[in-house]
Design an enzyme around this catalytic site. Structure first.
Site, short mmCIF file in Angstrom:
data_model
loop_
_atom_site.label_atom_id
_atom_site.label_comp_id
_atom_site.label_asym_id
_atom_site.label_seq_id
_atom_site.Cartn_x
_atom_site.Cartn_y
_atom_site.Cartn_z
CE1 TYR A 101 42.52 -9.24 34.54
CE2 TYR A 101 42.31 -7.35 36.49
CZ TYR A 101 42.08 -8.25 35.82
OH TYR A 101 41.03 -9.36 36.26
CD GLU A 189 39.50 -11.23 34.25
OE1 GLU A 189 39.68 -11.27 35.39
OE2 GLU A 189 39.98 -12.04 33.12
#
Ligand code: GDP
Ligand code: MN
Length: 380
Positions: A101, A189
């Site tokens: 992530y 993101e």
């Protein structure tokens, strides 16, 4: 303003972040044609302004043309978190070795960019953030220098033990930071940032939110707006420059000034009511603003009473009163209207309203209580 994955990927690619090639399709046949062009296997992904698509059945693999069409059809029939899927992204599938992530957001507490990384990337990151927050590495960036190459490398080394891969991933992180900074994004993101079985590093997903207040600096990004999921009221408010946030209650609130608007919402809650919205008509004295505000409010079918709360300063109460009457001439409003006004030209305003059978109080408490009662069907 939120971007779709395919839009964010377009921007990421411009900055040199590696992505798997893909095309956006609106029909199963289109999806099939694109998949044939890309080569199999492919991944078909719902394009909606929402995360958690994988878990909602909005991300599927297909290994031949008919399967692509079939799965695209299924995904296009989905509604994910209340949003209908209108388009799918068809991309070449990647053989995944690991998922990381990587995110950058504006941290309101420090007023600085915050980089977040986790070796536990993938569809469970929200749960990880909740149950094992220590698995998420956070790093505050000094805005003056930005994210420096050695900092990006140090950070990546902590989530990726292989130094070669960590360096490759750090380059992606540096580019992501540049996207975030130069687009005035509030969030960028990549989840997952994958290492493929062949050692390639790729952004498999992309999420981007832009700061609406900075959009004027990015005319090229405004074109990415997809407002098909917004209510007509929200679109109208934005076009006419009113700050409008829809809430889930039934008392429509029209207020001048953001601070007073928030105080109004608090008071509505305090007296047992539920506001239907936040709406700031701003400080200017243009009667048209009242007309727009009433159009926006009455477009919400849940509204059962309308509370107008004006503190006259630069805004003149008589202009507001005139705006209200103009609106009533142009449209039919069934919900009861409760008015509180005080300040500049309040006497004139009251005279204008009384000529049309309206009364207005100067007390905010009184007006709010009445609006709450009227929403509950009580006539005061
Ligand atoms: P999200 O659920 O909305 O975050 O959608 P993602 O784009 O992140 O996809 C969800 C999950 O689907 C990813 O975490 C991957 O595990 C899987 N996935 C997506 N693309 C591929 C792919 O090309 N190959 C494989 N094997 N899995 C994929
Ligand atoms: Mn994702």
């Amino acid at each position: 303003m939120n971007l779709h994955e395919y839009q964010a990927k377009e921007i990421f690619a411009r900055y040199g972040i590696p992505i798997s090639p893909g095309h956006v399709a609106a029909t199963p046949d289109e999806a099939r044609a694109f998949a044939e062009r890309l080569g199999f296997p492919v991944v078909i992904k719902a394009q909606v302004h929402s995360g958690g698509r994988g878990k909602a059945g909005g991300v599927k693999l297909a290994s031949h043309p008919d399967e692509t069409a079939e799965k695209a059809r299924a995904i296009l029939a989905l509604t994910i978190q209340g949003l209908p899927v209108r388009q799918v992204l068809v991309t070449r599938a990647v053989d995944i070795a690991s998922e990381t992530y990587a995110g950058i957001l504006l941290d309101r507490a420090t007023k600085r960019p915050l980089v977040m990384l986790s070796a536990a990337g993938g569809v469970d990151i929200e749960e990880t953030a909740h149950t094992a927050p220590e698995k998420i590495l956070k790093y505050t960036v000094a805005p003056r220098t930005g994210l420096l190459a050695y900092q990006a490398r140090d950070l990546m080394r902590r989530v990726q033990p292989d130094p070669g891969l960590a360096t490759k991933m750090a380059t992606v992180l540096e580019k992501l930071y540049r996207v975030w900074w130069e687009s005035d994004a509030s969030l960028c993101e990549i989840n997952p940032l994958v290492v493929a079985k062949d050692g390639e590093v790729l952004a498999l997903d992309a999420k981007m939110s832009l700061d609406d207040n900075a959009l004027y600096r990015h005319p090229e990004l405004v074109a990415y707006r997809d407002d098909r999921d917004e209510s007509p009221g929200a679109v109208l408010a934005r076009e006419k420059g009113l700050s409008y946030v829809k809430l889930d209650g039934d008392i429509g609130c029209i207020v001048n000034g953001a601070g007073l608007a928030m105080a109004t919402l608090d008071l509505v809650q305090h007296f047992g009511g539920k506001p239907a919205n936040f709406l700031d008509i701003g400080g200017s004295s243009n009667p048209e603003k009242m007309v727009t505000a009433l159009q926006v409010i009455t477009g919400d079918a849940h509204v059962r009473s309308i509370l107008i709360n004006i503190f006259g300063g630069i805004t003149r109460c008589d202009d507001v009163a005139r705006g209200l009457l103009t609106a009533l001439d142009r449209m039919r409003i069934d919900a009861p209207i409760v008015i509180r006004l005080t300040g500049t030209n309040e006497k004139e305003a009251r005279a204008i309203l009384e000529a049309r059978g309206f009364s207005a109080t100067t007390s905010m408490e009184e007006a709010v209580q009445e609006a709450v009662a009227r929403a509950q069907g009580v006539t005061v």
